[in-house]
Design a protein around this motif. Structure first.
Motif, PDB file in Angstrom:
ATOM      1  N   UNK A 331       1.823  17.897   2.942  1.00  0.00           N
ATOM      2  CA  UNK A 331       2.513  17.307   2.409  1.00  0.00           C
ATOM      3  C   UNK A 331       4.441  17.319   2.812  1.00  0.00           C
ATOM      4  N   UNK A 332       4.165  18.399   3.611  1.00  0.00           N
ATOM      5  CA  UNK A 332       6.085  18.693   4.359  1.00  0.00           C
ATOM      6  C   UNK A 332       5.919  17.913   5.516  1.00  0.00           C
ATOM      7  N   UNK A 333       5.284  16.921   5.875  1.00  0.00           N
ATOM      8  CA  UNK A 333       5.615  16.144   7.275  1.00  0.00           C
ATOM      9  C   UNK A 333       6.618  15.400   6.671  1.00  0.00           C
ATOM     10  N   UNK A 334       7.036  14.989   5.026  1.00  0.00           N
ATOM     11  CA  UNK A 334       7.553  13.623   4.613  1.00  0.00           C
ATOM     12  C   UNK A 334       9.259  14.269   4.396  1.00  0.00           C
ATOM     13  N   UNK A 335      10.006  13.010   4.331  1.00  0.00           N
ATOM     14  CA  UNK A 335      11.335  14.012   3.721  1.00  0.00           C
ATOM     15  C   UNK A 335      11.222  13.543   2.059  1.00  0.00           C
ATOM     16  N   UNK A 336      10.412  12.696   2.031  1.00  0.00           N
ATOM     17  CA  UNK A 336      10.326  12.734   0.618  1.00  0.00           C
ATOM     18  C   UNK A 336       9.202  13.012  -0.041  1.00  0.00           C
ATOM     19  N   UNK A 337       9.338  14.396   0.269  1.00  0.00           N
ATOM     20  CA  UNK A 337       7.507  14.731  -0.813  1.00  0.00           C
ATOM     21  C   UNK A 337       7.094  14.236  -1.880  1.00  0.00           C
ATOM     22  N   UNK A 338       7.536  14.050  -2.904  1.00  0.00           N
ATOM     23  CA  UNK A 338       7.074  13.651  -4.562  1.00  0.00           C
ATOM     24  C   UNK A 338       6.970  12.134  -4.067  1.00  0.00           C
ATOM     25  N   UNK A 339       7.492  10.959  -3.653  1.00  0.00           N
ATOM     26  CA  UNK A 339       7.467   9.887  -3.186  1.00  0.00           C
ATOM     27  C   UNK A 339       5.780   9.990  -2.557  1.00  0.00           C
ATOM     28  N   UNK A 340       6.032  10.415  -1.575  1.00  0.00           N
ATOM     29  CA  UNK A 340       4.419  11.006  -0.133  1.00  0.00           C
ATOM     30  C   UNK A 340       3.530  11.784  -1.438  1.00  0.00           C
ATOM     31  N   UNK A 341       3.852  12.603  -2.342  1.00  0.00           N
ATOM     32  CA  UNK A 341       2.336  12.995  -2.810  1.00  0.00           C
ATOM     33  C   UNK A 341       1.405  11.693  -3.519  1.00  0.00           C
ATOM     34  N   UNK A 342       2.599  10.928  -4.142  1.00  0.00           N
ATOM     35  CA  UNK A 342       2.156   9.720  -5.366  1.00  0.00           C
ATOM     36  C   UNK A 342       1.723   8.629  -4.457  1.00  0.00           C
ATOM     37  N   UNK A 343       2.343   8.577  -2.801  1.00  0.00           N
ATOM     38  CA  UNK A 343       1.545   7.627  -1.950  1.00  0.00           C
ATOM     39  C   UNK A 343       0.329   8.381  -1.218  1.00  0.00           C
ATOM     40  N   UNK A 344       0.805   9.365  -0.890  1.00  0.00           N
ATOM     41  CA  UNK A 344      -1.428  10.108  -1.162  1.00  0.00           C
ATOM     42  C   UNK A 344      -2.393   9.875  -2.085  1.00  0.00           C
ATOM     43  N   UNK A 345      -2.199   9.967  -3.086  1.00  0.00           N
ATOM     44  CA  UNK A 345      -3.247   9.644  -3.982  1.00  0.00           C
ATOM     45  C   UNK A 345      -3.204   8.537  -4.257  1.00  0.00           C
ATOM     46  N   UNK A 346      -2.610   7.389  -4.071  1.00  0.00           N
ATOM     47  CA  UNK A 346      -3.042   5.992  -4.174  1.00  0.00           C
ATOM     48  C   UNK A 346      -4.041   5.619  -2.625  1.00  0.00           C
ATOM     49  N   UNK A 347      -3.236   6.016  -1.321  1.00  0.00           N
ATOM     50  CA  UNK A 347      -4.250   5.783   0.025  1.00  0.00           C
ATOM     51  C   UNK A 347      -5.921   6.644  -0.790  1.00  0.00           C
ATOM     52  N   UNK A 348      -5.521   7.865  -0.929  1.00  0.00           N
ATOM     53  CA  UNK A 348      -7.201   8.289  -1.554  1.00  0.00           C
ATOM     54  C   UNK A 348      -8.371   7.248  -2.065  1.00  0.00           C
ATOM     55  N   UNK A 349      -6.956   7.004  -3.348  1.00  0.00           N
ATOM     56  CA  UNK A 349      -8.144   5.693  -3.871  1.00  0.00           C
ATOM     57  C   UNK A 349      -8.656   5.013  -2.925  1.00  0.00           C
ATOM     58  N   UNK A 350      -7.939   4.242  -1.802  1.00  0.00           N
ATOM     59  CA  UNK A 350      -8.527   3.313  -0.989  1.00  0.00           C
ATOM     60  C   UNK A 350      -9.171   3.615   0.004  1.00  0.00           C
ATOM     61  N   UNK A 351      -9.500   5.096   0.035  1.00  0.00           N
ATOM     62  CA  UNK A 351     -10.073   5.518   1.597  1.00  0.00           C
ATOM     63  C   UNK A 351      -9.247   4.930   3.119  1.00  0.00           C
ATOM     64  N   UNK A 352      -7.916   5.122   2.449  1.00  0.00           N
ATOM     65  CA  UNK A 352      -7.015   5.888   4.101  1.00  0.00           C
ATOM     66  C   UNK A 352      -6.830   6.662   4.226  1.00  0.00           C
TER      67      UNK A 352
END
Length: 448
Positions: A331-352
């Motif tokens: 998560x630390x490579x992102x400037x917006x960790x909270x938004x990235x954390x939500x985005x990662x969850x969405x990408x995991x759901x889509x198997x990205x």
């Protein structure tokens, strides 16, 4: 993978070939929407880019030297009362600093610097935590104590040529003096180090991956230990540390899937990963309920347009990194960790994205693990990332079966092309027969 280097290629796993094929078909239609040719070319491998070229070998060696330097710094910093979170952050910082010193003034035709950096974030797993542990919050932090078993893992790359290392040691302190538990842990680590040394010397031209697996099984019997199930060694290529060619740490008989026979050839680069565990249960498992609870992820080959803001932000950051975005990240490579954390969850759901699960061992067990990046040359097998065994740990060939020691020291001739012709890497021969050794489908993605 026990570290990520420990699993099979995604497209070769049972139950996932059909899914990957359909997703790749959809990905081809959506690639143009990203407008990033570098992203598309990342998954292609040029077979001419081998260590036969001295420049490429030098880049592998540079990445290996970075790993060795950072590993020594981390070993010195592991002391009682040390924070795992601080150690992980410091390790990642050292990786960036050391790789930043390489090719600092080199630019490509577009004026961009040579890609280099972290190939795998620093993870420090303590005691029953097998691998992939990097605390995200202070509440998840662990404070080291004397006699704790600590496993370090990370990787670095230079221009896509990757080197990685894993090392196990025991935290020193007064509690280790005349301690039976300490001596038992050292015995497990000695078995793992001995197994890694034996495997290293057996990876000569003409030998096979099955011979290495059989040798590890024999060493485990000699020490009264079990090789870790699901731990795999992989052949390394540019931008790809986990190739399809593998070495099983332990073989499980099953008729569900064939394991290819791979003959080692001069010019190959491998990520050699060896681990042993005491106790009767040698299969680490994940305790996470939600994949988003993990802290390290990797982008898949699947591409898809996402409508959600968090997912778009996550993918945009990875695309900006180009080829570097194919390596595992946190998560630390992102400037917006909270938004990235939500985005990662969405990408995991889509198997990205694929998570690297934090794996756990049964309570009271000890895992010894060593991973080295090695290159097979005309002069033998040379490690690029390796360090001396930790205090109290040594390679003891007296406990190894004599036929294993003989095979370890047996020197097999290396085939050369006629004089005057440039020596080239020959692709390993892959042979499959009805009596081929097999692996258990339950091993899939244990350490990925």
């Amino acid at each position: 993978k026990m570290g990520r280097g420990l699993t099979r290629s995604r497209s070769t796993l049972p139950g996932k070939r059909k899914r990957c094929a359909s997703q790749r078909a959809n990905s081809a239609k959506s690639r143009s929407s990203f407008g990033n040719k570098k992203f598309q070319d990342t998954f292609d491998e040029n077979e001419d880019e081998t260590v036969d070229d001295p420049t490429i070998l030098q880049k592998y060696q540079m990445a290996g030297n970075v790993c060795n330097v950072v590993l020594q710094k981390l070993i010195a910093a592991i002391q009682p009362e040390a924070s795992v979170l601080d150690l992980c952050l410091q390790g990642d910082e050292w990786l960036v600093q050391e790789t930043g010193k390489l090719f600092a003034n080199t630019r490509d035709e577009q004026g961009r610097p040579l890609p280099r950096g972290t190939a795998f974030p620093t993870t420090i797993s303590v005691n029953e935590i097998a691998c992939h542990f990097q605390p995200y919050k202070e509440e998840e932090d662990i404070v080291l104590r004397a006699n704790d078993t600590v496993r370090i893992e990370f990787g670095a790359f230079v221009d896509g040529y990757t080197a990685s290392v894993a090392h196990t040691l025991i935290v020193d302190g007064p509690a280790n003096v005349d301690c039976m538990a300490h001596r038992l842990k050292c015995d497990v680590l000695s078995a793992a180090y001995t197994g890694a040394e034996v495997a290293l010397n057996m990876m000569r031209t003409g030998s096979t991956n099955h011979e290495v697996t059989d040798a590890l099984a024999s060493i485990g019997c000699s020490y009264g230990l079990l090789p870790v199930q699901g731990l795999l060694s992989h052949r390394v290529k540019r931008w790809e540390e986990h190739g399809d060619h593998i070495i099983l740490n332990q073989r499980v008989q099953d008729d569900t899937q064939l394991q290819d026979t791979v003959h080692f050839q001069e010019g190959q680069v491998w990520s050699l990963d060896v681990g042993f565990i005491n106790g009767s249960d040698n299969k680490p498992r994940s305790h996470a309920i939600n994949p988003a609870d993990h802290h390290i992820f990797r982008r898949t080959e699947v591409l898809k347009n996402m409508r959600l803001k968090g997912a778009r932000y996550t993918l945009a950051v990875l695309r900006e990194k180009g080829e570097q975005g194919t390596y595992p990240f946190n998560h630390r490579i992102f400037d917006k960790p909270l938004q990235a954390r939500l985005g990662i969850k969405q990408c995991l759901t889509e198997q990205l994205l694929d998570p690297y699960p934090v794996l756990h061992l049964p309570k009271g067990t000890t895992l010894g693990r060593f991973k080295w990046t090695v290159v097979i040359t005309a002069d033998g097998v040379k490690p690029l990332t390796k360090t001396r065994p930790p205090p109290g740990v040594s390679m003891d060939l007296k406990r190894v079966e004599p036929h294993i020691v003989e095979a370890m020291h047996a020197s097999k001739p290396i085939r050369m092309i006629a004089a005057g012709k440039r020596r080239r890497l020959q692709e390993p021969m892959v042979q499959i027969s009805r009596n081929e050794r097999r692996i258990d489908s339950s091993d899939e993605e244990l350490f990925e």
